[in-house]
Scaffold this active site. Sequence first.
Site, PDB file in Angstrom:
ATOM      1  N   GLY A  20       0.824  -1.204   0.000  1.00  0.00           N
ATOM      2  CA  GLY A  20       0.000   0.000   0.000  1.00  0.00           C
ATOM      3  C   GLY A  20       0.859   1.254   0.000  1.00  0.00           C
ATOM      4  O   GLY A  20       2.092   1.194   0.024  1.00  0.00           O
ATOM      5  N   ALA A  25      -5.268  -1.648   5.457  1.00  0.00           N
ATOM      6  CA  ALA A  25      -6.659  -1.248   5.709  1.00  0.00           C
ATOM      7  C   ALA A  25      -7.465  -1.441   4.435  1.00  0.00           C
ATOM      8  O   ALA A  25      -6.920  -1.530   3.337  1.00  0.00           O
ATOM      9  CB  ALA A  25      -6.729   0.207   6.147  1.00  0.00           C
ATOM     10  N   TYR A  26      -8.753  -1.477   4.617  1.00  0.00           N
ATOM     11  CA  TYR A  26      -9.684  -1.393   3.494  1.00  0.00           C
ATOM     12  C   TYR A  26      -9.817   0.097   3.219  1.00  0.00           C
ATOM     13  O   TYR A  26     -10.404   0.828   4.020  1.00  0.00           O
ATOM     14  CB  TYR A  26     -11.033  -2.003   3.880  1.00  0.00           C
ATOM     15  CG  TYR A  26     -12.013  -2.051   2.726  1.00  0.00           C
ATOM     16  CD1 TYR A  26     -12.293  -3.252   2.092  1.00  0.00           C
ATOM     17  CD2 TYR A  26     -12.657  -0.903   2.279  1.00  0.00           C
ATOM     18  CE1 TYR A  26     -13.193  -3.301   1.035  1.00  0.00           C
ATOM     19  CE2 TYR A  26     -13.541  -0.942   1.230  1.00  0.00           C
ATOM     20  CZ  TYR A  26     -13.810  -2.142   0.600  1.00  0.00           C
ATOM     21  OH  TYR A  26     -14.691  -2.193  -0.441  1.00  0.00           O
ATOM     22  N   THR A  27      -9.260   0.563   2.116  1.00  0.00           N
ATOM     23  CA  THR A  27      -9.178   2.012   1.881  1.00  0.00           C
ATOM     24  C   THR A  27     -10.034   2.510   0.719  1.00  0.00           C
ATOM     25  O   THR A  27      -9.987   3.705   0.411  1.00  0.00           O
ATOM     26  CB  THR A  27      -7.714   2.427   1.627  1.00  0.00           C
ATOM     27  OG1 THR A  27      -7.214   1.690   0.509  1.00  0.00           O
ATOM     28  CG2 THR A  27      -6.858   2.184   2.853  1.00  0.00           C
ATOM     29  N   THR A  78      -7.081   7.190  10.416  1.00  0.00           N
ATOM     30  CA  THR A  78      -7.351   8.208   9.405  1.00  0.00           C
ATOM     31  C   THR A  78      -8.123   9.392   9.990  1.00  0.00           C
ATOM     32  O   THR A  78      -8.800   9.247  11.014  1.00  0.00           O
ATOM     33  CB  THR A  78      -8.179   7.596   8.253  1.00  0.00           C
ATOM     34  OG1 THR A  78      -8.507   8.596   7.292  1.00  0.00           O
ATOM     35  CG2 THR A  78      -9.474   6.978   8.771  1.00  0.00           C
ATOM     36  N   ASP A  79      -8.057  10.513   9.314  1.00  0.00           N
ATOM     37  CA  ASP A  79      -8.862  11.663   9.728  1.00  0.00           C
ATOM     38  C   ASP A  79     -10.324  11.505   9.312  1.00  0.00           C
ATOM     39  O   ASP A  79     -11.164  12.308   9.696  1.00  0.00           O
ATOM     40  CB  ASP A  79      -8.276  12.966   9.200  1.00  0.00           C
ATOM     41  CG  ASP A  79      -8.272  13.065   7.688  1.00  0.00           C
ATOM     42  OD1 ASP A  79      -8.494  12.035   7.004  1.00  0.00           O
ATOM     43  OD2 ASP A  79      -8.027  14.170   7.173  1.00  0.00           O
ATOM     44  N   TYR A 101     -16.463   3.905   5.580  1.00  0.00           N
ATOM     45  CA  TYR A 101     -15.017   3.808   5.778  1.00  0.00           C
ATOM     46  C   TYR A 101     -14.609   4.438   7.112  1.00  0.00           C
ATOM     47  O   TYR A 101     -13.931   3.815   7.926  1.00  0.00           O
ATOM     48  CB  TYR A 101     -14.274   4.477   4.610  1.00  0.00           C
ATOM     49  CG  TYR A 101     -12.795   4.639   4.857  1.00  0.00           C
ATOM     50  CD1 TYR A 101     -11.952   3.533   4.862  1.00  0.00           C
ATOM     51  CD2 TYR A 101     -12.240   5.893   5.094  1.00  0.00           C
ATOM     52  CE1 TYR A 101     -10.587   3.680   5.101  1.00  0.00           C
ATOM     53  CE2 TYR A 101     -10.890   6.043   5.327  1.00  0.00           C
ATOM     54  CZ  TYR A 101     -10.064   4.931   5.329  1.00  0.00           C
ATOM     55  OH  TYR A 101      -8.720   5.078   5.570  1.00  0.00           O
ATOM     56  N   LYS A 147     -13.073   2.571  10.513  1.00  0.00           N
ATOM     57  CA  LYS A 147     -11.762   2.946  11.062  1.00  0.00           C
ATOM     58  C   LYS A 147     -11.893   3.382  12.522  1.00  0.00           C
ATOM     59  O   LYS A 147     -11.051   3.044  13.354  1.00  0.00           O
ATOM     60  CB  LYS A 147     -11.110   4.048  10.214  1.00  0.00           C
ATOM     61  CG  LYS A 147     -10.663   3.589   8.836  1.00  0.00           C
ATOM     62  CD  LYS A 147      -9.603   2.507   8.875  1.00  0.00           C
ATOM     63  CE  LYS A 147      -8.261   3.072   9.270  1.00  0.00           C
ATOM     64  NZ  LYS A 147      -7.181   2.076   9.254  1.00  0.00           N
TER      65      LYS A 147
END
Length: 149
Positions: free
Chosen positions: A10, A61-63, A102-103, A126, A130
């Site tokens: 990634g 991660a699943y992004t 993540t933000d 998402y 997270k």
Amino acid sequence: MKILVTGSNGQLGSELKDLVTKYQEHEFVFLDRQAFALDQPSTLEDLFILHQPQYFINCAAYTAVDKAEEESELAMMINATTPGLIAGQCKKHHCKLIHISTDYVFNGQSTSPFKITDATGPQNVYGKTKLEGERRVMAENPDALIIRT
């Protein structure tokens, strides 16, 4: 010191691979989906027994933000369930976990950089997965570090 890193192919994992050449005193083991699939966490215990890491950096991660809306169960498994399991294994094996978040856990309405004390309020699947991952990591291993990018 041995450091396991997930998500080696990634964006973040690739950057870390480029940086580790400067840290020859440490042994980095980069895990891609073939070595450790986050949607199949049954091999997690074996990874800890095989590698015996002192640190575990979870970059995987699943992004796919938009696709997570359609594949919410898979996103939840990869972003929340498995990080919680990783945190538990890290605690069991006395391994320090650094979990990358993540933000997107925030509502996106701020006009200034977010602070750790700001209220969360994810606006999509998402972000929700997270945030749930962060909660599970801390519930399993309060000594873990979470970094929100």
